[in-house]
Write a protein that holds these residues in place. Structure first.
Motif, PDB file in Angstrom:
ATOM      1  N   CYS A 174       0.854  -1.187   0.000  1.00  0.00           N
ATOM      2  CA  CYS A 174       0.000   0.000   0.000  1.00  0.00           C
ATOM      3  C   CYS A 174       0.888   1.235   0.000  1.00  0.00           C
ATOM      4  O   CYS A 174       1.789   1.362   0.838  1.00  0.00           O
ATOM      5  CB  CYS A 174      -0.903   0.002   1.224  1.00  0.00           C
ATOM      6  SG  CYS A 174      -1.839   1.552   1.410  1.00  0.00           S
ATOM      7  N   THR A 217      -0.581  -5.755   0.919  1.00  0.00           N
ATOM      8  CA  THR A 217      -2.007  -5.878   0.683  1.00  0.00           C
ATOM      9  C   THR A 217      -2.243  -6.831  -0.483  1.00  0.00           C
ATOM     10  O   THR A 217      -1.553  -6.771  -1.489  1.00  0.00           O
ATOM     11  CB  THR A 217      -2.663  -4.492   0.444  1.00  0.00           C
ATOM     12  OG1 THR A 217      -4.061  -4.638   0.281  1.00  0.00           O
ATOM     13  CG2 THR A 217      -2.077  -3.766  -0.724  1.00  0.00           C
ATOM     14  N   TYR A 275      -5.113  -7.940  -2.933  1.00  0.00           N
ATOM     15  CA  TYR A 275      -6.411  -7.488  -3.419  1.00  0.00           C
ATOM     16  C   TYR A 275      -6.874  -8.398  -4.556  1.00  0.00           C
ATOM     17  O   TYR A 275      -6.148  -8.608  -5.518  1.00  0.00           O
ATOM     18  CB  TYR A 275      -6.302  -6.044  -3.920  1.00  0.00           C
ATOM     19  CG  TYR A 275      -7.609  -5.440  -4.350  1.00  0.00           C
ATOM     20  CD1 TYR A 275      -8.533  -5.019  -3.407  1.00  0.00           C
ATOM     21  CD2 TYR A 275      -7.910  -5.284  -5.698  1.00  0.00           C
ATOM     22  CE1 TYR A 275      -9.733  -4.461  -3.798  1.00  0.00           C
ATOM     23  CE2 TYR A 275      -9.105  -4.715  -6.089  1.00  0.00           C
ATOM     24  CZ  TYR A 275     -10.019  -4.308  -5.138  1.00  0.00           C
ATOM     25  OH  TYR A 275     -11.200  -3.751  -5.532  1.00  0.00           O
ATOM     26  N   CYS A 317      -6.652  -0.538  -0.338  1.00  0.00           N
ATOM     27  CA  CYS A 317      -5.798  -1.178   0.664  1.00  0.00           C
ATOM     28  C   CYS A 317      -6.688  -2.098   1.488  1.00  0.00           C
ATOM     29  O   CYS A 317      -7.723  -1.673   2.002  1.00  0.00           O
ATOM     30  CB  CYS A 317      -5.138  -0.138   1.576  1.00  0.00           C
ATOM     31  SG  CYS A 317      -4.182  -0.897   2.929  1.00  0.00           S
ATOM     32  N   CYS A 319      -5.103  -4.253   3.852  1.00  0.00           N
ATOM     33  CA  CYS A 319      -4.146  -4.823   4.803  1.00  0.00           C
ATOM     34  C   CYS A 319      -4.864  -5.227   6.089  1.00  0.00           C
ATOM     35  O   CYS A 319      -5.980  -4.805   6.352  1.00  0.00           O
ATOM     36  CB  CYS A 319      -3.024  -3.821   5.105  1.00  0.00           C
ATOM     37  SG  CYS A 319      -3.497  -2.442   6.166  1.00  0.00           S
ATOM     38  N   GLY A 356      -8.124  -2.472   5.762  1.00  0.00           N
ATOM     39  CA  GLY A 356      -7.063  -1.590   5.293  1.00  0.00           C
ATOM     40  C   GLY A 356      -6.994  -0.255   5.999  1.00  0.00           C
ATOM     41  O   GLY A 356      -7.589  -0.046   7.057  1.00  0.00           O
TER      42      GLY A 356
END
Length: 126
Positions: free
Chosen positions: A59, A66, A68, A97, A99, A112
């Motif tokens: 990110c 991250t 995705y 993001c 995370c 995130g």
């Protein structure tokens, strides 16, 4: 014996660099910046899937890893009988993001740090 005075009356400087802020200390904020796509794609790993890709990167806001999952379509259209052109097409992909770091102020139903950006992916037409 007293310490010598710093030259020119300036206070002494600490040669130890300041530690970077903790990733978890970065508060959740839905935000984007023009430089996010370039920073994200610099070390991006793309794993194609049946109708999309798994994007693994860092990110650009919180610097966390991250992963995705992007899906080209949620609902497939009925198959068409006309022939499509072959080649490569660019597809705009919105990325968030996602995370797992706990960012203060993040809503319970979000993931995130809140950062988002768009990237372009090339896709082979068949």
């Amino acid at each position: 014996m007293p310490e010598p005075a710093p030259p020119s009356g300036n206070p002494p400087t600490d040669p130890t660099p300041a530690a970077p802020p903790s990733r978890a200390a970065l508060a959740y904020e839905e935000v984007t910046e023009p430089g996010y796509p370039v920073a994200y794609t610099a070390c991006l790993r793309i794993e194609p899937t049946g109708d999309g890709a798994v994007l693994t990167g860092t990110c650009p806001r919180c610097r966390c890893t991250t992963v995705y999952t992007w899906t080209r379509s949620v609902v497939r259209a009925a198959s068409r009988t006309r022939r499509r052109r072959t080649g490569t097409e660019l597809v705009a992909v919105p990325v968030l993001c996602v995370c797992v770091t706990g960012h203060p102020g993040r809503p319970d139903d979000e993931e995130g740090c809140g950062a988002y950006w768009n990237i372009q992916l090339g896709r082979e037409r068949r």
